[in-house]
Design an enzyme around this catalytic site. Sequence first.
Site, PDB file in Angstrom:
ATOM      1  N   HIS A  54      15.222   0.979   2.920  1.00 34.07           N
ATOM      2  CA  HIS A  54      14.210  -0.071   3.090  1.00 34.07           C
ATOM      3  C   HIS A  54      13.766  -0.535   1.705  1.00 34.07           C
ATOM      4  CE1 HIS A  54       9.826  -1.223   3.381  1.00 34.07           C
ATOM      5  NE2 HIS A  54      10.361  -2.039   4.280  1.00 34.07           N
ATOM      6  N   HIS A  62       9.694  -7.908  -3.773  1.00 32.85           N
ATOM      7  CA  HIS A  62       8.844  -7.731  -2.597  1.00 32.85           C
ATOM      8  C   HIS A  62       7.825  -8.855  -2.618  1.00 32.85           C
ATOM      9  CE1 HIS A  62       6.724  -4.603   0.184  1.00 32.85           C
ATOM     10  NE2 HIS A  62       7.333  -5.561   0.831  1.00 32.85           N
TER      11      HIS A  62
END
Length: 579
Positions: free
Chosen positions: A126, A172
Amino acid sequence: MVIGNYSVCYCFTRKFKVTEAGPPSDVKELFSKYSGDGNHMTADQLRGFLEEHHQHNDSILEAELIIERILHKRHPHLAKLINRKSLSLEDFHHFLFSTELNPPIQTRVHQDMTAPLSHYYIYTGHNSYLTGNQLSSNCSEVPIIKALKSGVRVIELDLWPNLSKSNVHVLHGRTLTSPVKLIECLKAIKEYAFVASPYPVIITLEDHLTHYLQAKVAKMITETFGSMLFSPESENIEELPSPEDLKYRILISTKPPKEYLETDDVSRSSSQKSQVSDVDDDAWSFKSGSDKSDQDVETADLLKEKKSPSSPVYKKLIAIHAGKPKNGLKSAFKVEKDKVTRLSLAEQALEKAAGNHGQDVVRFTQKNILRIYPKGTRITSSNYKPLIGWLHGAQMVAFNMQGYGRSLWLMHGMFRANRGCGYVKKPDFLMSCGPKNEVFNPKAKIMPKTSLKVKIYMGDGWHLDFKKTHFDKYSPPDFFTRVGIAGASVDKVMKKTKIKEDNWTPVWNEEFTFPLAVPELALLRIEVHSYNMSEKDDFAGQICLPVSELRPGIRAVPLCNRKGDQYTSARLLVRFEFV
């Protein structure tokens, strides 16, 4: 005692000397039984032991090679002993206590690799590009390389435009993480994809790009991977290819771009987004004035493309289409006859789905791919318990590989199976249907199918991996072992041995029995600690092993540090028996 004006304290000082523990009585008995005269074990006698007691079908030549390696290691300067071609009791004990020669689990890819991808658990990362926490760490290709070298088969990349909107960065989104160029990540994947395993690498893309940049990404991917890239001939396929068919191939998985962007989709309110957050992809929003401005600009850019056709080349690259349910969790698990899709759920959404639609989830995962990802509050890159996903057939239980902790130890344990190739075949009970087309019910009460007996004999090697004062400044460590099962709720349990005081080579000789209702998904947990009376016990090693892969008999079990890296020497001597 007082001498003049000085106080003198005489303290008892304990020694740090390491005393070597001899072979356990079980090892002596086995040596006596198979050696004949009780003094030396020949290659033929060793082969007999391996065949009968360890259930190996080794040839006499393989037994000779084992003896030769042991003698060379233990007596490198004694040619006469090496030429003897037989083992003494101490040599035999050394063999059993060697993690290289006598490992606890199978060391080859032994499962059927010809079933569709949906039949396997897949080692999944992830936010694979993050070097640390989810909010402010650097983005880099380095953690991607590390993950691939450890056998991870699914790499996640979040794609965003750079400041000039002319190129693509991986980061991110809407956080303080610093970006890395997409091309650097792609090059790293190409170079390291098949270092640890020949089976396919899947790149999941979270795409926040305009159609122009999607076309640029398609060009980058095509030029980087070339013939390694797998693109299906048709958009709609009835089942996915197998890991065997896809050896040394790269697959792309993402949502297909729409031909025309819908205004409602890009301008929906935050409250509307929150209603589908349980079934949406991993979304973040670091709230500051500048970030909100960036989000407004992003929305405006997308609205400009409202009538722009999407990139057909980008769309054609997608091997596994990711979908997003529109009408709640129940409809999300609808199985379509001529279509395979990938669905992503946050960990809390999976818990909700498991509670209300458990069998629907199992049925969905028999054909389609289910990806689970950590909830957004895991800022420190911690992880969740993976077993609920595996029990419901979820193939991609995505973890933050840059973190560490007991949940990640379980993930490491699961994917030690099948020689660490990154693909583990799901149990038959998750893939089969009953006479009335019913599937496995994870909530059903299950009786034990078998029991695993684990006997912890002894441990050794810490004095070589740690400083003599690491555990205690004044004396040797006081080791104890915790051993238990992670798996279905009915199987979960932890037990522990007695504490062995002041000993670098503790001998326990304690046996534990674990009834198992779902042995196929059970993981054996082992942790070693040094007892500390006044503070928290000191960590001295851990390992998780898939129960289905355990080799019966007396085995050498290696220990790992908190991050999952194996120690050079620290290990346990353990016997496994299924009854």
